[in-house]
Design an enzyme around this catalytic site. Structure first.
Site, short mmCIF file in Angstrom:
data_model
loop_
_atom_site.label_atom_id
_atom_site.label_comp_id
_atom_site.label_asym_id
_atom_site.label_seq_id
_atom_site.Cartn_x
_atom_site.Cartn_y
_atom_site.Cartn_z
N SER A 211 0.83 -1.20 0.00
CA SER A 211 0.00 0.00 0.00
C SER A 211 0.87 1.25 0.00
O SER A 211 2.07 1.18 -0.30
CB SER A 211 -0.94 -0.04 1.22
OG SER A 211 -1.91 0.99 1.08
N ASN A 212 0.29 2.38 0.32
CA ASN A 212 1.04 3.64 0.36
C ASN A 212 0.52 4.50 1.50
O ASN A 212 -0.40 4.11 2.21
CB ASN A 212 0.93 4.35 -0.99
CG ASN A 212 -0.51 4.63 -1.35
OD1 ASN A 212 -1.18 5.41 -0.70
ND2 ASN A 212 -1.00 3.94 -2.39
#
Ligand code: C5P
Length: 407
Positions: A211-212
Protein backbone atom coordinates in the site's frame (compact mmCIF):
# COMPACT_ATOMS: atom_id res chain seq x y z
CA UNK A 1 -9.55 29.49 6.97
CA UNK A 2 -13.30 29.40 6.53
CA UNK A 3 -15.56 26.38 6.68
CA UNK A 4 -19.18 25.78 5.66
CA UNK A 5 -20.64 26.89 9.00
CA UNK A 6 -18.55 30.01 9.36
CA UNK A 7 -20.79 32.99 10.30
CA UNK A 8 -23.95 30.90 9.89
CA UNK A 9 -26.74 31.67 12.33
CA UNK A 10 -27.94 28.44 13.86
CA UNK A 11 -30.86 28.20 16.26
CA UNK A 12 -30.34 25.06 18.33
CA UNK A 13 -33.56 23.83 19.93
CA UNK A 14 -33.07 21.46 22.85
CA UNK A 15 -36.00 19.46 24.21
CA UNK A 16 -36.52 17.09 27.12
CA UNK A 17 -34.59 13.90 26.53
CA UNK A 18 -31.62 12.37 28.29
CA UNK A 19 -29.72 12.94 25.02
CA UNK A 20 -29.65 16.66 25.98
CA UNK A 21 -26.11 16.23 27.26
CA UNK A 22 -24.99 15.53 23.69
CA UNK A 23 -26.42 18.82 22.49
CA UNK A 24 -23.91 20.67 24.68
CA UNK A 25 -21.24 18.99 22.54
CA UNK A 26 -23.22 19.88 19.42
CA UNK A 27 -23.38 23.55 20.49
CA UNK A 28 -19.62 23.41 21.03
CA UNK A 29 -18.96 21.87 17.61
CA UNK A 30 -21.16 24.47 15.87
CA UNK A 31 -19.42 27.29 17.75
CA UNK A 32 -15.95 25.94 16.96
CA UNK A 33 -16.97 25.77 13.29
CA UNK A 34 -17.54 29.54 13.42
CA UNK A 35 -21.35 29.55 13.64
CA UNK A 36 -23.36 31.94 15.82
CA UNK A 37 -25.46 29.61 17.92
CA UNK A 38 -28.63 30.73 19.68
CA UNK A 39 -30.00 28.07 21.98
CA UNK A 40 -33.64 27.67 22.96
CA UNK A 41 -34.41 25.17 25.71
CA UNK A 42 -37.85 23.82 26.48
CA UNK A 43 -38.93 23.58 30.11
CA UNK A 44 -38.28 19.85 30.27
CA UNK A 45 -34.84 20.26 28.71
CA UNK A 46 -33.87 22.48 31.67
CA UNK A 47 -34.52 19.48 33.95
CA UNK A 48 -31.67 17.65 32.21
CA UNK A 49 -29.19 20.45 31.38
CA UNK A 50 -28.86 24.09 32.41
CA UNK A 51 -28.93 27.22 30.24
CA UNK A 52 -25.55 28.09 31.76
CA UNK A 53 -23.94 25.05 30.10
CA UNK A 54 -24.90 26.40 26.68
CA UNK A 55 -24.20 30.04 27.49
CA UNK A 56 -20.66 29.16 28.60
CA UNK A 57 -20.03 27.54 25.22
CA UNK A 58 -21.85 29.84 22.81
CA UNK A 59 -21.17 33.09 24.72
CA UNK A 60 -24.65 34.16 23.70
CA UNK A 61 -27.97 34.46 25.45
CA UNK A 62 -29.96 31.29 25.92
CA UNK A 63 -33.75 31.42 25.68
CA UNK A 64 -35.90 29.38 28.02
CA UNK A 65 -38.99 31.41 28.76
CA UNK A 66 -40.72 33.42 26.07
CA UNK A 67 -42.23 35.68 28.75
CA UNK A 68 -38.88 36.51 30.37
CA UNK A 69 -38.84 40.31 30.25
CA UNK A 70 -35.10 40.34 31.02
CA UNK A 71 -34.19 38.24 28.01
CA UNK A 72 -33.72 40.30 24.88
CA UNK A 73 -33.83 37.18 22.73
CA UNK A 74 -37.03 35.90 24.30
CA UNK A 75 -38.73 39.20 23.56
CA UNK A 76 -37.30 39.21 20.04
CA UNK A 77 -37.83 35.53 19.30
CA UNK A 78 -39.52 36.32 15.98
CA UNK A 79 -36.46 38.30 14.89
CA UNK A 80 -34.32 35.36 15.97
CA UNK A 81 -36.45 33.08 13.78
CA UNK A 82 -36.19 35.45 10.82
CA UNK A 83 -32.42 35.83 11.07
CA UNK A 84 -31.70 32.12 11.39
CA UNK A 85 -29.96 30.34 8.53
CA UNK A 86 -31.10 27.01 9.95
CA UNK A 87 -32.93 25.49 12.92
CA UNK A 88 -31.58 22.29 14.43
CA UNK A 89 -33.77 20.60 17.04
CA UNK A 90 -31.59 18.06 18.82
CA UNK A 91 -32.66 16.13 20.72
CA UNK A 92 -36.27 16.29 19.52
CA UNK A 93 -38.58 14.50 21.98
CA UNK A 94 -41.77 12.67 20.97
CA UNK A 95 -43.73 15.46 22.65
CA UNK A 96 -42.05 18.26 20.66
CA UNK A 97 -42.36 16.26 17.43
CA UNK A 98 -46.11 15.82 18.11
CA UNK A 99 -46.52 19.53 18.81
CA UNK A 100 -44.54 20.51 15.71
CA UNK A 101 -46.67 18.21 13.56
CA UNK A 102 -49.75 20.06 14.77
CA UNK A 103 -48.34 23.58 14.60
CA UNK A 104 -48.59 24.26 18.33
CA UNK A 105 -46.70 27.21 19.79
CA UNK A 106 -46.93 26.96 23.55
CA UNK A 107 -43.23 27.58 24.24
CA UNK A 108 -40.36 29.71 22.92
CA UNK A 109 -38.97 26.98 20.65
CA UNK A 110 -42.27 26.09 18.97
CA UNK A 111 -43.18 29.73 18.48
CA UNK A 112 -39.81 30.41 16.83
CA UNK A 113 -40.19 27.37 14.56
CA UNK A 114 -43.57 28.64 13.39
CA UNK A 115 -42.04 32.04 12.69
CA UNK A 116 -39.05 30.85 10.67
CA UNK A 117 -38.63 30.33 6.96
CA UNK A 118 -35.21 28.66 7.42
CA UNK A 119 -34.65 24.95 6.84
CA UNK A 120 -35.29 22.79 9.91
CA UNK A 121 -33.36 19.70 10.98
CA UNK A 122 -35.01 17.39 13.51
CA UNK A 123 -32.94 14.79 15.42
CA UNK A 124 -35.40 12.55 17.30
CA UNK A 125 -34.25 10.88 20.52
CA UNK A 126 -36.53 8.70 22.57
CA UNK A 127 -37.25 5.17 23.70
CA UNK A 128 -37.53 2.73 20.77
CA UNK A 129 -41.17 1.90 21.56
CA UNK A 130 -42.05 5.60 21.66
CA UNK A 131 -40.42 6.10 18.28
CA UNK A 132 -42.17 3.10 16.77
CA UNK A 133 -45.52 4.19 18.17
CA UNK A 134 -48.04 4.82 15.38
CA UNK A 135 -48.65 8.40 16.54
CA UNK A 136 -44.95 9.28 16.50
CA UNK A 137 -44.49 7.66 13.10
CA UNK A 138 -47.45 9.65 11.79
CA UNK A 139 -46.02 12.86 13.24
CA UNK A 140 -42.55 12.25 11.80
CA UNK A 141 -44.11 11.60 8.38
CA UNK A 142 -46.02 14.89 8.70
CA UNK A 143 -42.82 16.80 9.51
CA UNK A 144 -41.12 15.23 6.48
CA UNK A 145 -43.95 16.18 4.18
CA UNK A 146 -43.82 19.69 5.67
CA UNK A 147 -40.24 19.83 4.35
CA UNK A 148 -38.33 19.29 7.59
CA UNK A 149 -35.21 17.15 7.46
CA UNK A 150 -35.33 14.20 9.86
CA UNK A 151 -31.87 13.01 10.97
CA UNK A 152 -32.05 9.59 12.58
CA UNK A 153 -32.73 8.32 15.13
CA UNK A 154 -29.85 5.87 15.17
CA UNK A 155 -29.91 2.31 16.40
CA UNK A 156 -28.03 1.54 19.58
CA UNK A 157 -28.13 1.24 23.34
CA UNK A 158 -30.83 3.42 24.86
CA UNK A 159 -31.11 4.98 28.33
CA UNK A 160 -33.67 2.29 29.23
CA UNK A 161 -30.91 -0.29 28.88
CA UNK A 162 -32.54 -1.75 25.79
CA UNK A 163 -31.10 -1.65 22.31
CA UNK A 164 -33.21 -0.21 19.54
CA UNK A 165 -33.99 2.67 17.20
CA UNK A 166 -34.09 5.84 19.28
CA UNK A 167 -30.59 7.23 19.86
CA UNK A 168 -29.91 10.79 18.83
CA UNK A 169 -27.58 10.98 15.83
CA UNK A 170 -24.05 11.77 17.07
CA UNK A 171 -23.12 15.49 17.16
CA UNK A 172 -20.35 15.04 14.58
CA UNK A 173 -22.86 13.64 12.10
CA UNK A 174 -25.43 16.32 12.93
CA UNK A 175 -22.83 18.91 11.99
CA UNK A 176 -22.52 17.11 8.62
CA UNK A 177 -26.31 17.02 8.20
CA UNK A 178 -26.53 20.74 9.01
CA UNK A 179 -23.87 21.57 6.40
CA UNK A 180 -25.62 19.37 3.85
CA UNK A 181 -29.08 20.84 4.44
CA UNK A 182 -27.70 24.40 4.29
CA UNK A 183 -26.13 23.62 0.91
CA UNK A 184 -28.85 21.52 -0.68
CA UNK A 185 -29.76 24.20 -3.25
CA UNK A 186 -26.10 25.04 -3.89
CA UNK A 187 -24.44 25.46 -7.27
CA UNK A 188 -23.89 21.70 -7.66
CA UNK A 189 -27.48 20.69 -7.00
CA UNK A 190 -28.57 18.21 -9.66
CA UNK A 191 -24.94 17.29 -10.38
CA UNK A 192 -23.48 13.84 -9.72
CA UNK A 193 -19.87 13.91 -8.61
CA UNK A 194 -17.72 10.82 -8.16
CA UNK A 195 -14.62 11.13 -5.95
CA UNK A 196 -11.98 8.50 -5.25
CA UNK A 197 -9.91 8.56 -2.07
CA UNK A 198 -7.27 6.72 -0.06
CA UNK A 199 -4.43 4.41 -0.97
CA UNK A 200 -5.31 1.10 -2.58
CA UNK A 201 -4.14 -2.10 -0.90
CA UNK A 202 -2.82 -4.88 -3.11
CA UNK A 203 -3.01 -8.21 -1.36
CA UNK A 204 0.08 -10.42 -1.16
CA UNK A 205 -1.76 -12.96 0.98
CA UNK A 206 -4.78 -12.76 3.35
CA UNK A 207 -2.67 -10.82 5.89
CA UNK A 208 -0.14 -8.71 3.99
CA UNK A 209 -0.67 -5.95 1.48
CA UNK A 210 1.32 -3.50 -0.62
CA UNK A 211 0.00 0.00 0.00
CA UNK A 212 1.04 3.64 0.36
CA UNK A 213 0.82 6.50 2.85
CA UNK A 214 -2.29 8.21 1.46
CA UNK A 215 -4.59 9.19 4.36
CA UNK A 216 -7.65 9.78 2.16
CA UNK A 217 -8.09 13.27 3.65
CA UNK A 218 -7.99 15.13 0.34
CA UNK A 219 -10.64 12.94 -1.31
CA UNK A 220 -12.91 13.03 1.74
CA UNK A 221 -12.60 16.84 1.89
CA UNK A 222 -13.60 17.11 -1.80
CA UNK A 223 -16.58 14.81 -1.22
CA UNK A 224 -17.63 16.89 1.79
CA UNK A 225 -17.30 20.15 -0.14
CA UNK A 226 -19.33 18.77 -3.08
CA UNK A 227 -22.05 17.52 -0.70
CA UNK A 228 -22.18 20.97 0.91
CA UNK A 229 -22.75 22.56 -2.50
CA UNK A 230 -25.74 20.35 -3.21
CA UNK A 231 -24.12 17.62 -5.33
CA UNK A 232 -25.10 13.98 -5.20
CA UNK A 233 -21.77 12.49 -4.24
CA UNK A 234 -20.39 8.98 -4.53
CA UNK A 235 -17.11 8.40 -2.75
CA UNK A 236 -15.13 5.34 -3.79
CA UNK A 237 -12.77 4.83 -0.90
CA UNK A 238 -9.75 2.62 -0.38
CA UNK A 239 -9.16 1.78 3.32
CA UNK A 240 -8.67 4.89 5.49
CA UNK A 241 -8.96 5.72 9.19
CA UNK A 242 -11.46 8.47 8.42
CA UNK A 243 -15.04 8.41 9.70
CA UNK A 244 -17.86 8.05 7.15
CA UNK A 245 -19.38 11.25 5.79
CA UNK A 246 -23.14 11.61 6.31
CA UNK A 247 -25.01 12.25 3.10
CA UNK A 248 -22.23 10.81 0.92
CA UNK A 249 -22.77 7.40 -0.62
CA UNK A 250 -19.50 5.66 0.13
CA UNK A 251 -18.39 2.48 -1.60
CA UNK A 252 -15.45 0.83 0.12
CA UNK A 253 -12.95 -1.10 -1.93
CA UNK A 254 -9.42 -2.35 -1.31
CA UNK A 255 -7.50 -2.93 -4.52
CA UNK A 256 -6.92 -0.95 -7.73
CA UNK A 257 -8.85 -3.55 -9.74
CA UNK A 258 -11.85 -3.23 -7.40
CA UNK A 259 -11.65 0.56 -7.66
CA UNK A 260 -11.52 0.34 -11.46
CA UNK A 261 -14.63 -1.84 -11.60
CA UNK A 262 -16.67 0.36 -9.24
CA UNK A 263 -15.60 3.61 -10.91
CA UNK A 264 -16.41 2.21 -14.34
CA UNK A 265 -20.02 1.75 -13.17
CA UNK A 266 -20.31 4.93 -11.14
CA UNK A 267 -18.92 7.24 -13.81
CA UNK A 268 -21.55 6.22 -16.35
CA UNK A 269 -23.97 8.98 -15.42
CA UNK A 270 -21.63 11.28 -13.48
CA UNK A 271 -20.85 14.88 -14.35
CA UNK A 272 -17.33 14.69 -12.97
CA UNK A 273 -14.77 12.22 -11.65
CA UNK A 274 -12.22 13.61 -9.24
CA UNK A 275 -9.51 11.01 -8.84
CA UNK A 276 -7.80 11.83 -5.54
CA UNK A 277 -6.97 8.20 -4.71
CA UNK A 278 -3.38 7.05 -4.60
CA UNK A 279 -3.65 3.98 -6.78
CA UNK A 280 -0.85 1.47 -6.34
CA UNK A 281 1.09 1.25 -9.58
CA UNK A 282 1.84 -2.44 -9.06
CA UNK A 283 0.09 -5.47 -7.60
CA UNK A 284 1.35 -8.98 -6.89
CA UNK A 285 0.95 -11.22 -9.94
CA UNK A 286 -0.92 -13.62 -7.72
CA UNK A 287 -2.41 -13.40 -4.25
CA UNK A 288 -1.61 -16.37 -2.02
CA UNK A 289 -4.68 -18.16 -0.64
CA UNK A 290 -3.16 -18.61 2.83
CA UNK A 291 -0.62 -16.62 4.83
CA UNK A 292 2.91 -17.14 3.52
CA UNK A 293 5.08 -18.79 6.16
CA UNK A 294 8.13 -16.92 7.37
CA UNK A 295 10.96 -18.89 5.76
CA UNK A 296 14.64 -19.03 6.67
CA UNK A 297 15.55 -17.24 3.45
CA UNK A 298 17.02 -13.75 3.83
CA UNK A 299 15.14 -12.31 0.86
CA UNK A 300 11.68 -12.75 -0.60
CA UNK A 301 10.92 -11.92 -4.19
CA UNK A 302 7.35 -11.00 -5.05
CA UNK A 303 6.51 -10.70 -8.72
CA UNK A 304 4.53 -7.59 -9.47
CA UNK A 305 2.43 -6.65 -12.45
CA UNK A 306 1.29 -3.20 -13.49
CA UNK A 307 -2.15 -1.99 -12.46
CA UNK A 308 -4.32 -0.47 -15.21
CA UNK A 309 -4.49 3.31 -15.30
CA UNK A 310 -8.02 3.85 -14.00
CA UNK A 311 -8.64 7.50 -14.87
CA UNK A 312 -7.08 7.16 -18.31
CA UNK A 313 -9.60 4.42 -19.09
CA UNK A 314 -12.67 6.36 -18.01
CA UNK A 315 -14.14 7.55 -21.23
CA UNK A 316 -14.75 11.28 -21.11
CA UNK A 317 -17.65 11.00 -23.55
CA UNK A 318 -19.21 7.82 -22.20
CA UNK A 319 -21.69 9.40 -19.85
CA UNK A 320 -25.25 8.76 -20.87
CA UNK A 321 -27.30 11.50 -19.28
CA UNK A 322 -24.85 14.17 -18.31
CA UNK A 323 -22.93 14.76 -21.52
CA UNK A 324 -19.17 14.93 -21.24
CA UNK A 325 -17.61 14.15 -17.91
CA UNK A 326 -15.05 16.49 -16.34
CA UNK A 327 -12.00 14.41 -15.48
CA UNK A 328 -9.71 15.63 -12.72
CA UNK A 329 -6.48 13.88 -11.76
CA UNK A 330 -3.93 14.37 -9.01
CA UNK A 331 -0.18 14.33 -9.18
CA UNK A 332 1.87 13.73 -6.06
CA UNK A 333 5.32 14.79 -7.17
CA UNK A 334 8.61 15.41 -5.48
CA UNK A 335 10.45 16.98 -8.44
CA UNK A 336 9.73 18.70 -11.80
CA UNK A 337 6.15 19.10 -10.65
CA UNK A 338 4.79 21.14 -13.58
CA UNK A 339 6.55 19.15 -16.29
CA UNK A 340 5.58 15.75 -14.92
CA UNK A 341 2.00 16.80 -14.22
CA UNK A 342 1.46 18.36 -17.65
CA UNK A 343 2.51 15.11 -19.32
CA UNK A 344 -0.18 13.25 -17.37
CA UNK A 345 -2.97 15.53 -18.63
CA UNK A 346 -2.70 14.35 -22.21
CA UNK A 347 -1.76 10.78 -21.30
CA UNK A 348 -4.86 10.39 -19.12
CA UNK A 349 -7.25 12.68 -21.05
CA UNK A 350 -7.79 15.02 -18.09
CA UNK A 351 -9.45 18.43 -18.00
CA UNK A 352 -6.99 19.50 -15.34
CA UNK A 353 -4.60 18.05 -12.82
CA UNK A 354 -4.02 19.05 -9.21
CA UNK A 355 -0.34 18.81 -8.40
CA UNK A 356 1.14 18.94 -4.95
CA UNK A 357 4.66 18.80 -3.68
CA UNK A 358 4.67 15.82 -1.33
CA UNK A 359 8.03 16.87 0.11
CA UNK A 360 6.53 20.07 1.63
CA UNK A 361 5.64 19.65 5.32
CA UNK A 362 2.28 21.43 5.04
CA UNK A 363 1.15 19.60 1.85
CA UNK A 364 0.37 16.08 0.77
CA UNK A 365 -0.29 13.04 2.90
CA UNK A 366 -1.87 13.03 6.37
CA UNK A 367 -1.93 16.80 7.01
CA UNK A 368 -5.13 18.90 6.90
CA UNK A 369 -3.67 21.55 4.61
CA UNK A 370 -2.47 21.51 1.04
CA UNK A 371 -0.66 23.82 -1.33
CA UNK A 372 -1.50 22.86 -4.88
CA UNK A 373 -0.85 23.94 -8.43
CA UNK A 374 -3.67 23.40 -10.90
CA UNK A 375 -2.57 22.74 -14.45
CA UNK A 376 -5.21 22.89 -17.17
CA UNK A 377 -5.35 21.02 -20.47
CA UNK A 378 -4.77 24.31 -22.34
CA UNK A 379 -1.52 24.81 -20.45
CA UNK A 380 -2.77 27.44 -17.97
CA UNK A 381 -1.06 27.11 -14.61
CA UNK A 382 -2.61 28.32 -11.34
CA UNK A 383 -0.53 28.27 -8.18
CA UNK A 384 -2.88 28.33 -5.19
CA UNK A 385 -1.83 29.43 -1.69
CA UNK A 386 -1.72 27.13 1.35
CA UNK A 387 -5.32 26.24 2.21
CA UNK A 388 -7.24 23.68 4.22
CA UNK A 389 -8.01 20.54 2.21
CA UNK A 390 -11.69 21.52 2.39
CA UNK A 391 -10.87 24.86 0.74
CA UNK A 392 -8.75 23.10 -1.89
CA UNK A 393 -11.81 20.90 -2.49
CA UNK A 394 -13.91 23.98 -3.15
CA UNK A 395 -11.24 25.46 -5.43
CA UNK A 396 -11.26 22.22 -7.45
CA UNK A 397 -15.08 22.25 -7.61
CA UNK A 398 -15.03 25.87 -8.86
CA UNK A 399 -12.93 24.71 -11.80
CA UNK A 400 -15.08 21.61 -12.37
CA UNK A 401 -18.05 23.95 -12.57
CA UNK A 402 -16.35 26.05 -15.23
CA UNK A 403 -15.60 22.82 -17.10
CA UNK A 404 -19.24 21.72 -16.88
CA UNK A 405 -20.53 25.09 -18.11
CA UNK A 406 -18.13 24.91 -21.01
CA UNK A 407 -18.98 21.35 -22.10
O1 C5P B 1 0.45 8.27 -13.04
P1 C5P B 1 0.27 8.78 -11.68
O2 C5P B 1 0.03 7.72 -10.66
O3 C5P B 1 1.30 9.74 -11.23
O4 C5P B 1 -1.07 9.67 -11.80
C1 C5P B 1 -1.79 10.12 -10.72
C2 C5P B 1 -3.25 10.27 -11.09
O5 C5P B 1 -3.70 9.16 -11.84
C3 C5P B 1 -4.11 10.31 -9.85
O6 C5P B 1 -5.27 11.07 -10.11
C4 C5P B 1 -4.42 8.83 -9.65
O7 C5P B 1 -5.59 8.67 -8.88
C5 C5P B 1 -4.59 8.34 -11.08
N1 C5P B 1 -4.20 6.94 -11.26
C6 C5P B 1 -5.12 6.06 -11.82
N2 C5P B 1 -4.77 4.75 -12.01
C7 C5P B 1 -3.55 4.31 -11.72
C8 C5P B 1 -2.60 5.19 -11.19
C9 C5P B 1 -2.97 6.49 -10.97
O8 C5P B 1 -6.24 6.46 -12.10
N3 C5P B 1 -3.25 3.04 -11.92
Amino acid sequence: MTGPLSKKRIVLGVTGSIACYKSIDLASKFTQAGAEVDVILTDSATKFVTPLSFKSITHRQVVTNIFDINSELAVNHVALAEQADIFVIAPASANTIAKLANGLSDNALLTSVLATKSPIVIAPAMDANMFENAATQRNVATLMSDGMFIAGPAKGRLASGLTGLGRMVEPRDLVGVTEMVLGKNGDFSGKRIVVSAGGTQEAIDPVRTISNRSSGKMGYAIAEAARNRGATVTLVSAPTALPDLVGVRTIKIESALEMKEVLGEECNDAHSIIMAAAVADWRPVRTLKSKAKKSNKETWKINLTKNPDIIANIDSISSKESGNIVKVGFAAESENIIENSSAKISKKGLDFIVANDITAADSGFSVDTNKVTIIHADGTIEKLPLMSKYEVGNAILDRVKTGLDFK
